[in-house]
Design a protein around this motif. Structure first.
Motif, short mmCIF file in Angstrom:
data_model
loop_
_atom_site.label_atom_id
_atom_site.label_comp_id
_atom_site.label_asym_id
_atom_site.label_seq_id
_atom_site.Cartn_x
_atom_site.Cartn_y
_atom_site.Cartn_z
N LEU A 11 0.85 -1.18 0.00
CA LEU A 11 0.00 0.00 0.00
C LEU A 11 0.89 1.24 0.00
N VAL A 12 0.61 2.15 -0.90
CA VAL A 12 1.41 3.36 -1.01
C VAL A 12 0.49 4.52 -1.36
N GLU A 13 0.88 5.71 -0.96
CA GLU A 13 0.11 6.90 -1.30
C GLU A 13 0.41 7.32 -2.74
N ALA A 14 -0.53 8.00 -3.33
CA ALA A 14 -0.33 8.51 -4.68
C ALA A 14 0.94 9.37 -4.72
N GLY A 15 1.72 9.18 -5.78
CA GLY A 15 2.99 9.87 -5.90
C GLY A 15 4.16 9.09 -5.38
N GLY A 16 3.89 8.02 -4.67
CA GLY A 16 4.94 7.19 -4.10
C GLY A 16 5.51 6.20 -5.08
N SER A 17 6.40 5.36 -4.58
CA SER A 17 7.11 4.38 -5.43
C SER A 17 7.08 3.00 -4.79
N LEU A 18 7.14 2.00 -5.63
CA LEU A 18 7.33 0.61 -5.22
C LEU A 18 8.20 -0.08 -6.24
N ARG A 19 8.92 -1.10 -5.80
CA ARG A 19 9.67 -1.93 -6.74
C ARG A 19 9.24 -3.38 -6.55
N GLU A 46 -3.97 -6.81 -18.24
CA GLU A 46 -3.33 -6.03 -19.29
C GLU A 46 -1.81 -6.09 -19.16
N LEU A 47 -1.16 -6.02 -20.31
CA LEU A 47 0.30 -5.99 -20.35
C LEU A 47 0.77 -4.59 -19.96
N VAL A 48 1.63 -4.52 -18.98
CA VAL A 48 2.15 -3.24 -18.50
C VAL A 48 3.51 -2.94 -19.12
N ALA A 49 4.40 -3.91 -19.11
CA ALA A 49 5.76 -3.71 -19.61
C ALA A 49 6.32 -5.06 -20.02
N GLY A 50 7.18 -5.05 -21.02
CA GLY A 50 7.78 -6.29 -21.46
C GLY A 50 9.08 -6.03 -22.20
N MET A 51 9.91 -7.06 -22.22
CA MET A 51 11.14 -6.97 -22.98
C MET A 51 11.64 -8.36 -23.29
N THR A 52 12.32 -8.48 -24.42
CA THR A 52 12.97 -9.73 -24.79
C THR A 52 14.44 -9.66 -24.41
N ARG A 53 15.06 -10.81 -24.35
CA ARG A 53 16.48 -10.88 -23.98
C ARG A 53 17.30 -10.06 -24.96
N GLY A 54 17.99 -9.07 -24.47
CA GLY A 54 18.82 -8.23 -25.32
C GLY A 54 18.05 -7.14 -26.06
N GLY A 55 16.75 -7.09 -25.85
CA GLY A 55 15.93 -6.12 -26.56
C GLY A 55 15.60 -4.90 -25.73
N ARG A 66 7.03 6.47 -16.05
CA ARG A 66 6.86 6.24 -14.62
C ARG A 66 7.38 4.87 -14.19
N PHE A 67 7.22 3.87 -15.03
CA PHE A 67 7.61 2.50 -14.70
C PHE A 67 8.85 2.11 -15.51
N THR A 68 9.69 1.27 -14.91
CA THR A 68 10.87 0.76 -15.59
C THR A 68 11.02 -0.73 -15.33
N ILE A 69 11.11 -1.50 -16.40
CA ILE A 69 11.34 -2.94 -16.28
C ILE A 69 12.84 -3.20 -16.43
N SER A 70 13.36 -4.10 -15.62
CA SER A 70 14.78 -4.43 -15.71
C SER A 70 14.99 -5.86 -15.25
N THR A 71 16.19 -6.34 -15.45
CA THR A 71 16.49 -7.71 -15.08
C THR A 71 17.92 -7.85 -14.57
N LEU A 80 10.21 -4.45 -11.57
CA LEU A 80 9.39 -3.38 -12.11
C LEU A 80 9.44 -2.24 -11.11
N GLN A 81 10.20 -1.20 -11.47
CA GLN A 81 10.27 -0.01 -10.65
C GLN A 81 9.10 0.89 -11.02
N MET A 82 8.29 1.22 -10.03
CA MET A 82 7.09 2.01 -10.29
C MET A 82 7.19 3.31 -9.49
#
Length: 121
Positions: A11-19, A46-55, A66-71, A80-82
């Motif tokens: 649970l987070v307030e609007a404007g906050g972050s979660l990973r 729904e699909l939020v974020a996606g990436m292929t290996r090396g893509g 606002r969001f960043t997907i990483s591995t 998923l950094q939100m």
């Protein structure tokens, strides 16, 4: 056997972050693609974020900037950094990963168990 374990929701307030984290374990030869989905009450997943290996990553318009997907390939973990979360981001978030179990196998898709993200206004 492959297992995906998600963590980081809450649970987070609007404007906050979660990973969010999604750790894969088991007999993994390689991870070929990864994605984060979400499902809000009464809505379709729904699909939020996606990436292929090396893509390059792709994002749904509503989370771009606002969001960043990483591995972390060494840890077989995806994130998923939100940031700047909004009440409309409230949903159960699922990771979905395409994994090869051996050099001779085709990728199979696996789902995490889901983690609840609630953003209060």
């Amino acid at each position: 056997q492959v297992q995906l374990v998600e963590s980081g929701g809450g649970l987070v307030e609007a404007g906050g972050s979660l990973r969010l984290s999604c750790a894969a374990s088991g007999s993994i030869f390689s991870i070929n693609a990864m994605a984060w989905y979400r499902q809000a009450p009464g809505k379709q997943r729904e699909l939020v974020a996606g990436m292929t290996r090396g893509g390059s990553p792709n994002y749904v318009d509503s989370v771009k900037g606002r969001f960043t997907i990483s591995t972390d390939n060494a840890k077989n973990t995806m994130y998923l950094q939100m940031n700047r979360l909004e009440p409309e981001d409230t949903a159960v978030y699922y990771c979905n990963v395409a994994i090869r179990l051996s050099a001779m196998s085709v990728p199979r898709f696996y789902w995490g168990q889901g983690t609840q993200v609630t953003v209060s206004s």
